[in-house]
Scaffold this motif. Structure first.
Motif, PDB file in Angstrom:
ATOM      1  N   UNK A   2      30.460  47.970  52.047  1.00  0.00           N
ATOM      2  CA  UNK A   2      29.262  48.453  51.472  1.00  0.00           C
ATOM      3  C   UNK A   2      28.468  48.661  49.996  1.00  0.00           C
ATOM      4  N   UNK A   3      30.577  49.129  49.544  1.00  0.00           N
ATOM      5  CA  UNK A   3      30.019  50.611  48.622  1.00  0.00           C
ATOM      6  C   UNK A   3      29.992  50.184  47.558  1.00  0.00           C
ATOM      7  N   UNK A   4      29.623  48.871  46.877  1.00  0.00           N
ATOM      8  CA  UNK A   4      29.240  47.765  45.434  1.00  0.00           C
ATOM      9  C   UNK A   4      30.509  48.946  44.544  1.00  0.00           C
ATOM     10  N   UNK A   5      31.482  49.351  45.252  1.00  0.00           N
ATOM     11  CA  UNK A   5      31.935  49.598  44.005  1.00  0.00           C
ATOM     12  C   UNK A   5      32.940  48.545  43.440  1.00  0.00           C
ATOM     13  N   UNK A   6      33.331  47.628  43.397  1.00  0.00           N
ATOM     14  CA  UNK A   6      33.335  46.395  43.256  1.00  0.00           C
ATOM     15  C   UNK A   6      33.017  45.863  41.980  1.00  0.00           C
ATOM     16  N   UNK A   7      33.788  45.451  41.057  1.00  0.00           N
ATOM     17  CA  UNK A   7      33.119  44.949  39.925  1.00  0.00           C
ATOM     18  C   UNK A   7      32.737  43.164  40.426  1.00  0.00           C
ATOM     19  N   UNK A   8      33.344  42.797  41.565  1.00  0.00           N
ATOM     20  CA  UNK A   8      32.810  41.307  41.419  1.00  0.00           C
ATOM     21  C   UNK A   8      31.576  41.340  43.058  1.00  0.00           C
ATOM     22  N   UNK A   9      31.422  42.941  43.143  1.00  0.00           N
ATOM     23  CA  UNK A   9      30.431  43.122  44.698  1.00  0.00           C
ATOM     24  C   UNK A   9      29.149  42.866  43.678  1.00  0.00           C
TER      25      UNK A   9
ATOM     26  N   UNK B 223      41.894  48.208  39.491  1.00  0.00           N
ATOM     27  CA  UNK B 223      41.799  49.652  38.084  1.00  0.00           C
ATOM     28  C   UNK B 223      41.227  48.868  37.465  1.00  0.00           C
ATOM     29  N   UNK B 224      41.441  47.650  36.791  1.00  0.00           N
ATOM     30  CA  UNK B 224      41.313  47.291  35.927  1.00  0.00           C
ATOM     31  C   UNK B 224      39.110  47.138  35.208  1.00  0.00           C
ATOM     32  N   UNK B 225      39.178  46.388  36.750  1.00  0.00           N
ATOM     33  CA  UNK B 225      37.389  46.111  36.912  1.00  0.00           C
ATOM     34  C   UNK B 225      37.608  47.387  37.318  1.00  0.00           C
ATOM     35  N   UNK B 226      37.832  48.543  37.485  1.00  0.00           N
ATOM     36  CA  UNK B 226      37.029  50.044  37.454  1.00  0.00           C
ATOM     37  C   UNK B 226      36.463  50.335  35.664  1.00  0.00           C
ATOM     38  N   UNK B 227      37.976  50.286  35.084  1.00  0.00           N
ATOM     39  CA  UNK B 227      37.479  50.401  33.979  1.00  0.00           C
ATOM     40  C   UNK B 227      36.699  49.747  33.051  1.00  0.00           C
ATOM     41  N   UNK B 228      36.194  48.466  33.589  1.00  0.00           N
ATOM     42  CA  UNK B 228      35.688  47.707  33.248  1.00  0.00           C
ATOM     43  C   UNK B 228      33.846  48.114  33.504  1.00  0.00           C
ATOM     44  N   UNK B 229      34.263  48.518  34.928  1.00  0.00           N
ATOM     45  CA  UNK B 229      32.855  48.918  34.926  1.00  0.00           C
ATOM     46  C   UNK B 229      32.776  50.020  34.558  1.00  0.00           C
ATOM     47  N   UNK B 230      32.605  51.088  34.414  1.00  0.00           N
ATOM     48  CA  UNK B 230      33.169  52.127  33.144  1.00  0.00           C
ATOM     49  C   UNK B 230      32.539  51.594  32.006  1.00  0.00           C
ATOM     50  N   UNK B 231      33.531  50.974  31.576  1.00  0.00           N
ATOM     51  CA  UNK B 231      33.083  50.635  29.999  1.00  0.00           C
ATOM     52  C   UNK B 231      31.687  49.105  29.590  1.00  0.00           C
ATOM     53  N   UNK B 232      31.365  48.395  30.432  1.00  0.00           N
ATOM     54  CA  UNK B 232      30.163  47.781  30.546  1.00  0.00           C
ATOM     55  C   UNK B 232      28.761  48.619  31.560  1.00  0.00           C
TER      56      UNK B 232
ATOM     57  N   UNK C 291      26.386  43.119  27.896  1.00  0.00           N
ATOM     58  CA  UNK C 291      27.282  43.266  29.422  1.00  0.00           C
ATOM     59  C   UNK C 291      28.089  42.641  29.342  1.00  0.00           C
ATOM     60  N   UNK C 292      28.022  40.766  28.682  1.00  0.00           N
ATOM     61  CA  UNK C 292      29.101  39.599  29.153  1.00  0.00           C
ATOM     62  C   UNK C 292      30.271  39.425  27.702  1.00  0.00           C
ATOM     63  N   UNK C 293      29.199  40.534  26.768  1.00  0.00           N
ATOM     64  CA  UNK C 293      30.321  40.543  26.028  1.00  0.00           C
ATOM     65  C   UNK C 293      31.762  41.419  26.385  1.00  0.00           C
ATOM     66  N   UNK C 294      31.676  42.740  27.165  1.00  0.00           N
ATOM     67  CA  UNK C 294      32.055  42.973  27.665  1.00  0.00           C
ATOM     68  C   UNK C 294      33.191  42.552  28.482  1.00  0.00           C
ATOM     69  N   UNK C 295      32.525  41.824  29.196  1.00  0.00           N
ATOM     70  CA  UNK C 295      33.457  41.116  30.435  1.00  0.00           C
ATOM     71  C   UNK C 295      34.296  39.813  29.026  1.00  0.00           C
ATOM     72  N   UNK C 296      33.749  39.538  28.456  1.00  0.00           N
ATOM     73  CA  UNK C 296      34.397  38.597  27.451  1.00  0.00           C
ATOM     74  C   UNK C 296      35.720  39.474  27.315  1.00  0.00           C
ATOM     75  N   UNK C 297      35.529  40.063  26.438  1.00  0.00           N
ATOM     76  CA  UNK C 297      37.042  40.696  25.875  1.00  0.00           C
ATOM     77  C   UNK C 297      37.578  42.004  27.649  1.00  0.00           C
ATOM     78  N   UNK C 298      36.496  41.554  28.102  1.00  0.00           N
ATOM     79  CA  UNK C 298      37.778  41.673  29.579  1.00  0.00           C
ATOM     80  C   UNK C 298      38.895  41.624  30.135  1.00  0.00           C
ATOM     81  N   UNK C 299      38.147  40.127  29.689  1.00  0.00           N
ATOM     82  CA  UNK C 299      39.080  38.934  30.238  1.00  0.00           C
ATOM     83  C   UNK C 299      40.029  38.504  29.488  1.00  0.00           C
ATOM     84  N   UNK C 300      39.418  38.688  28.124  1.00  0.00           N
ATOM     85  CA  UNK C 300      40.731  38.344  27.149  1.00  0.00           C
ATOM     86  C   UNK C 300      41.923  39.674  26.837  1.00  0.00           C
TER      87      UNK C 300
END
Lengths: 210, 210
Positions: A127-134, A70-79, A92-101
């Motif tokens: 192959x949903x390409x849905x996950x932030x990792x994917x 869920x956090x990853x999905x929210x992050x995807x929208x933010x990013x 993009x990575x700035x947002x990622x840094x915030x997400x991680x912190x």
DNA sequence: GTCTATATTTCGATAGAC
DNA sequence: GTCTATCGAAATATAGAC
């Protein structure tokens, strides 16, 4: 609307408490090395009671995966990773840094138990390409991007991740804000060496004392 | 001098073969998830036979730890970490990159089974400062070095490590040499942003295509 | 050095009472 | 919702023959 159980405000359900304990133990000792007995002891009730709340040990892992998802999905929208162009990578990575912190523990849980999480059945690998990792994996594999740039992008991600891990260990006493500033600064140095975008807001504070 | 057993040249002892198999399985599936039965099957003999060569499962892990330890010691000499001064950091990490690229599998084994390795009893934690890992930890904790520099050093190490992990996965088809060149280049961009040492041999090939 | 057989322990999971 | 009791599987480890 299904009514959530009446419970004093600010008090977590037993289920959530179990997940909190499991998250802590899985992160500290790993999924395989953590036994249900251990979790039950911390909850001050028996192992069998766990099975009232979860169908199996894997089910606990799955629930934690969902928290992260869920956090990853929210992050995807933010990013807004869909429309990301090379020029946006730094942002993009700035947002990622915030997400991680904001989600250190969950992220470290994921790092440590990456293999166990992958073995979970449920994974709709259509192959949903849905996950932030994917999504990141695709970006790093995109042959339309020069290899050197993709390598640098992965190094930047690596620096950020390890930076986070260290922050919970070696740099535990370092304020989050200082970490964030320095992480952002490093990302720029990796992705835009020599300051390709001089107009960009370089936040780095103290650089090298010559 | 104890004479090593007479064996056809180029042929490994059973013990070494077991360690090779264990290294592969521990790296791929983790120490906890790898059973002695699995190792024995790959060796084409029974589980009990393993106990002729090793006293316990932990003993196998210990032997692999020693393999890594020896490499770490050799690395320490190459790097001459004692007399390392901030100006030498780039060179130091260059050596580290080489060390990692030469011992990818052992290193990935260590990354994956870090926790299990820590739980090994044997560890003479007499503050020996002997291990390469412990040495790095001290360096990163040295209050005599500005925090920002230490943070950047750890980020550089992080980028290098993740770079190595990715190399076995996403960038499996990337030649080692290209990886080495890009890793070294990134280390410079992190530790000497803006090219503090313009006389240094910057090996980076293709940077950003504006 | 390797085998079969077995001891011992731990774990995930279930049954059924309360 | 939580308990006791127990099952069955799998793991580490040992004993003793060959």
């Amino acid at each position: 609307m299904a009514r959530p159980p009446a419970r004093p405000a600010g008090e977590k359900s037993t289920r959530e408490q179990i997940l909190d304990v499991a998250l802590e133990l899985f992160t500290a000792n790993g999924y395989e090395k953590t036994s249900l007995r251990e979790i039950a002891e911390r909850m001050n009730f028996s192992k069998a009671a766990l099975y009232y709340h979860f169908a199996s040990k894997d089910d606990i892992l799955l629930a934690l995966h969902l928290r992260l998802h869920e956090i990853g999905q929210a992050g995807l929208e933010r990013i807004e990773m869909d429309r990301v162009r090379p020029a946006d990578w730094v942002r993009m990575i700035d947002e990622f840094v915030d997400l991680l912190l904001e989600n250190r523990q969950l992220f470290m849980f994921h790092l440590r138990n990456h293999a166990a999480l992958e073995n979970l059945q449920n994974h709709e690998h259509d192959g949903a390409n849905q996950d932030i990792e994917e999504r990141a994996r695709r970006l790093l594999s995109d042959p339309g991007i020069p290899q050197a740039r993709r390598l640098r992008l992965s190094f930047a991600l690596g620096a950020v991740m390890i930076g986070l891990v260290m922050s919970g260990d070696l740099f535990a006493s370092t304020p989050t804000e200082e970490l964030r500033v320095e992480l952002r600064s490093v990302v720029r140095d990796i992705l835009e060496p020599g300051g390709v975008s001089p107009d960009a807001d370089r936040e780095s504070s103290q650089l090298l004392p010559r």
